[in-house]
Design an enzyme around this catalytic site. Structure first.
Site, PDB file in Angstrom:
ATOM      1  N   ASP A  21       0.830  -1.213   0.000  1.00  0.00           N
ATOM      2  CA  ASP A  21       0.000   0.000   0.000  1.00  0.00           C
ATOM      3  C   ASP A  21       0.861   1.258   0.000  1.00  0.00           C
ATOM      4  O   ASP A  21       1.964   1.269   0.561  1.00  0.00           O
ATOM      5  CB  ASP A  21      -0.906  -0.036   1.250  1.00  0.00           C
ATOM      6  CG  ASP A  21      -2.119   0.869   1.089  1.00  0.00           C
ATOM      7  OD1 ASP A  21      -2.360   1.357  -0.033  1.00  0.00           O
ATOM      8  OD2 ASP A  21      -2.815   1.087   2.091  1.00  0.00           O
ATOM      9  N   GLY A  22       0.329   2.315  -0.618  1.00  0.00           N
ATOM     10  CA  GLY A  22       0.991   3.618  -0.547  1.00  0.00           C
ATOM     11  C   GLY A  22       1.568   4.109  -1.866  1.00  0.00           C
ATOM     12  O   GLY A  22       2.227   5.158  -1.891  1.00  0.00           O
ATOM     13  N   ASN A  23       1.297   3.405  -2.950  1.00  0.00           N
ATOM     14  CA  ASN A  23       1.838   3.851  -4.247  1.00  0.00           C
ATOM     15  C   ASN A  23       1.314   5.226  -4.633  1.00  0.00           C
ATOM     16  O   ASN A  23       2.063   6.085  -5.111  1.00  0.00           O
ATOM     17  CB  ASN A  23       1.421   2.881  -5.362  1.00  0.00           C
ATOM     18  CG  ASN A  23       2.052   1.523  -5.222  1.00  0.00           C
ATOM     19  OD1 ASN A  23       2.953   1.336  -4.425  1.00  0.00           O
ATOM     20  ND2 ASN A  23       1.563   0.574  -6.009  1.00  0.00           N
ATOM     21  N   GLY A  24      -0.002   5.428  -4.462  1.00  0.00           N
ATOM     22  CA  GLY A  24      -0.613   6.691  -4.871  1.00  0.00           C
ATOM     23  C   GLY A  24      -0.021   7.858  -4.099  1.00  0.00           C
ATOM     24  O   GLY A  24       0.373   8.881  -4.691  1.00  0.00           O
ATOM     25  N   HIS A  38       2.388   3.760  -8.948  1.00  0.00           N
ATOM     26  CA  HIS A  38       2.253   2.315  -9.187  1.00  0.00           C
ATOM     27  C   HIS A  38       3.469   1.785  -9.957  1.00  0.00           C
ATOM     28  O   HIS A  38       3.967   0.693  -9.675  1.00  0.00           O
ATOM     29  CB  HIS A  38       0.971   2.007  -9.974  1.00  0.00           C
ATOM     30  CG  HIS A  38      -0.295   2.340  -9.226  1.00  0.00           C
ATOM     31  ND1 HIS A  38      -0.511   1.925  -7.935  1.00  0.00           N
ATOM     32  CD2 HIS A  38      -1.407   3.050  -9.571  1.00  0.00           C
ATOM     33  CE1 HIS A  38      -1.699   2.360  -7.529  1.00  0.00           C
ATOM     34  NE2 HIS A  38      -2.252   3.062  -8.502  1.00  0.00           N
ATOM     35  N   SER A  66      -7.170  -5.169  -5.538  1.00  0.00           N
ATOM     36  CA  SER A  66      -8.281  -5.790  -4.821  1.00  0.00           C
ATOM     37  C   SER A  66      -9.563  -5.672  -5.633  1.00  0.00           C
ATOM     38  O   SER A  66      -9.692  -4.793  -6.500  1.00  0.00           O
ATOM     39  CB  SER A  66      -8.469  -5.120  -3.451  1.00  0.00           C
ATOM     40  OG  SER A  66      -9.235  -3.944  -3.580  1.00  0.00           O
ATOM     41  N   TRP A  70     -11.719  -1.789  -8.246  1.00  0.00           N
ATOM     42  CA  TRP A  70     -12.479  -1.407  -9.447  1.00  0.00           C
ATOM     43  C   TRP A  70     -13.210  -0.093  -9.220  1.00  0.00           C
ATOM     44  O   TRP A  70     -13.653   0.559 -10.178  1.00  0.00           O
ATOM     45  CB  TRP A  70     -13.509  -2.491  -9.809  1.00  0.00           C
ATOM     46  CG  TRP A  70     -12.938  -3.798 -10.258  1.00  0.00           C
ATOM     47  CD1 TRP A  70     -13.041  -4.989  -9.603  1.00  0.00           C
ATOM     48  CD2 TRP A  70     -12.188  -4.083 -11.459  1.00  0.00           C
ATOM     49  NE1 TRP A  70     -12.407  -5.987 -10.314  1.00  0.00           N
ATOM     50  CE2 TRP A  70     -11.884  -5.456 -11.456  1.00  0.00           C
ATOM     51  CE3 TRP A  70     -11.742  -3.295 -12.535  1.00  0.00           C
ATOM     52  CZ2 TRP A  70     -11.158  -6.071 -12.479  1.00  0.00           C
ATOM     53  CZ3 TRP A  70     -11.026  -3.914 -13.544  1.00  0.00           C
ATOM     54  CH2 TRP A  70     -10.739  -5.277 -13.512  1.00  0.00           C
ATOM     55  N   LEU A 132      11.114 -19.985  -5.198  1.00  0.00           N
ATOM     56  CA  LEU A 132      10.105 -19.148  -4.536  1.00  0.00           C
ATOM     57  C   LEU A 132       8.766 -19.347  -5.227  1.00  0.00           C
ATOM     58  O   LEU A 132       8.671 -19.300  -6.450  1.00  0.00           O
ATOM     59  CB  LEU A 132      10.511 -17.667  -4.623  1.00  0.00           C
ATOM     60  CG  LEU A 132       9.509 -16.667  -4.023  1.00  0.00           C
ATOM     61  CD1 LEU A 132       9.457 -16.820  -2.493  1.00  0.00           C
ATOM     62  CD2 LEU A 132       9.882 -15.224  -4.378  1.00  0.00           C
TER      63      LEU A 132
HETATM   64  C1  IPE Z   1      -1.432   0.339  -3.348  1.00  0.00           C
HETATM   65  O1  IPE Z   1      -1.316   1.710  -3.410  1.00  0.00           O
HETATM   66  C2  IPE Z   1      -1.751  -0.308  -4.652  1.00  0.00           C
HETATM   67  C3  IPE Z   1      -3.165  -0.601  -4.822  1.00  0.00           C
HETATM   68  C4  IPE Z   1      -4.103  -0.496  -3.939  1.00  0.00           C
HETATM   69  C5  IPE Z   1      -3.599  -1.065  -6.105  1.00  0.00           C
HETATM   70  P1  IPE Z   1      -2.552   2.691  -3.395  1.00  0.00           P
HETATM   71  O2  IPE Z   1      -2.933   2.967  -4.803  1.00  0.00           O
HETATM   72  O3  IPE Z   1      -3.638   2.195  -2.519  1.00  0.00           O
HETATM   73  O4  IPE Z   1      -1.885   3.972  -2.772  1.00  0.00           O
HETATM   74  P2  IPE Z   1      -2.475   4.929  -1.652  1.00  0.00           P
HETATM   75  O5  IPE Z   1      -2.884   4.057  -0.499  1.00  0.00           O
HETATM   76  O6  IPE Z   1      -3.649   5.625  -2.262  1.00  0.00           O
HETATM   77  O7  IPE Z   1      -1.357   5.834  -1.327  1.00  0.00           O
HETATM   78  C1  IPE Z   2      -5.508  -2.713  -0.456  1.00  0.00           C
HETATM   79  O1  IPE Z   2      -5.162  -1.382  -0.519  1.00  0.00           O
HETATM   80  C2  IPE Z   2      -5.358  -3.354  -1.790  1.00  0.00           C
HETATM   81  C3  IPE Z   2      -3.980  -3.446  -2.299  1.00  0.00           C
HETATM   82  C4  IPE Z   2      -2.897  -3.113  -1.684  1.00  0.00           C
HETATM   83  C5  IPE Z   2      -3.875  -3.981  -3.610  1.00  0.00           C
HETATM   84  P1  IPE Z   2      -6.265  -0.218  -0.646  1.00  0.00           P
HETATM   85  O2  IPE Z   2      -5.505   1.043  -0.660  1.00  0.00           O
HETATM   86  O3  IPE Z   2      -7.163  -0.489  -1.787  1.00  0.00           O
HETATM   87  O4  IPE Z   2      -7.096  -0.400   0.696  1.00  0.00           O
HETATM   88  P2  IPE Z   2      -7.979   0.645   1.498  1.00  0.00           P
HETATM   89  O5  IPE Z   2      -8.988   1.207   0.552  1.00  0.00           O
HETATM   90  O6  IPE Z   2      -7.056   1.705   2.006  1.00  0.00           O
HETATM   91  O7  IPE Z   2      -8.585  -0.168   2.619  1.00  0.00           O
HETATM   92 MG    MG Z   3      -4.073   2.392  -0.566  1.00  0.00          MG
END
Ligand code: IPE
Ligand code: IPE
Ligand code: MG
Length: 249
Positions: A21-24, A38, A66, A70, A132
């Site tokens: 999590d945290g790419n965005g 991403h 996830s 979508w 792996l």
């Molecule tokens: C994780 O990063 C990747 C996916 C959920 C697909 P996010 O896209 O959720 O990044 P944040 O949490 O908004 O920073």
């Molecule tokens: C969970 O991250 C899904 C992935 C890392 C692929 P999200 O960023 O979608 O989750 P929420 O919305 O913060 O719970």
């Molecule tokens: Mg996220």
């Protein structure tokens, strides 16, 4: 179903789950787009997969998209699907050379056909890898997986913990999660591997996924090794009973 009775003294290979999590936010903090975040996340996936075998991790399941993702804007979703396809095409041969077997869990019926084709190709090219067992969760929902497995298990006879685990098994088998990592400071499951994580040790870091390294993975494994897993019993005391999970209908 395999038993997970392992602790800091046992070198049993681990199944590690990662909610990447945290790419965005990584992109936004740099004045870049979320999609560029991403893209940066892909390098972290590569680092972690290469570090895993040296940390006695034999199975790694990573949440890439996830079923609830979508809900995101179409350009972001489209960008992620294209990135997944590009990633699969780029990594297939290096993974095969490194002995990484890559499989994908989750639904395929809603993915673009080109994405499914890319998945099938990398699964075929890496099928004989033994270093792996790397699993990417794409269009994955723990609740959906449980519903589908419960329906399958029901038609095959009594629904027990073992029969449900078997029904949940994918082409890459079934394993409970030993250690579940989530990056970016969030502390929730977001519908990842619900059944498989029943006794997972949880480890959270504020690091955003694109900044995650093999060293931080080693820190998480070290923390795991220092935990006491009790599975409802008492440390050092042999279980006096082995309760079975079973429902009758
Ligand atoms: C994780 O990063 C990747 C996916 C959920 C697909 P996010 O896209 O959720 O990044 P944040 O949490 O908004 O920073
Ligand atoms: C969970 O991250 C899904 C992935 C890392 C692929 P999200 O960023 O979608 O989750 P929420 O919305 O913060 O719970
Ligand atoms: Mg996220």
């Amino acid at each position: 179903m395999q038993s997970n009775l392992q602790g800091k003294t046992s070198p049993t290979p681990l199944h590690v789950g990662i909610i990447m999590d945290g790419n965005g936010r990584w992109g936004e903090r740099r004045g870049l787009t979320r999609t560029e975040g991403h893209h940066a996340g892909v390098d972290a996936v590569r680092r972690v997969m290469m570090a895993a075998p040296g940390l006695n991790i034999d199975t790694l399941t990573m949440f890439a998209f996830s079923s609830d993702n979508w809900k995101r804007p179409k350009p972001e979703v489209d960008g992620m699907m294209k990135l997944i396809e590009h990633y699969m095409a780029m990594e297939a041969q290096p993974f095969a050379d490194a002995g990484v077997r890559l499989t994908v869990i989750g639904r395929r019926d809603r993915l673009p056909r080109s994405t499914v084709a890319a998945i099938e190709k990398i699964e075929a090219i890496t099928a004989s890898g033994t270093m792996l067992n790397a699993r990417l969760a794409i269009d994955y929902s723990g609740r959906h997986a449980l519903l589908a497995a419960a329906a399958r298990a029901f038609w095959n006879g009594p629904v027990t913990a073992d029969s449900l685990s078997q029904a949940l098994a994918t082409g890459s088998g079934y394993r409970d999660i030993d250690l579940l990592i989530r990056t970016s400071g969030e502390q929730r499951l977001s519908d990842f591997l619900l059944w498989e994580s029943a006794y997972a040790e949880l480890w959270f870091t504020r690091t955003l996924w694109p900044d995650f390294t093999g060293e931080e993975l080693a820190d998480a494994v070290q923390a795991f090794r220092n935990r006491n897993r009790r599975f409802g019993g008492l440390p050092g005391v042999a279980p006096s009973a082995a309760p079975q999970l079973q429902v009758t209908t």
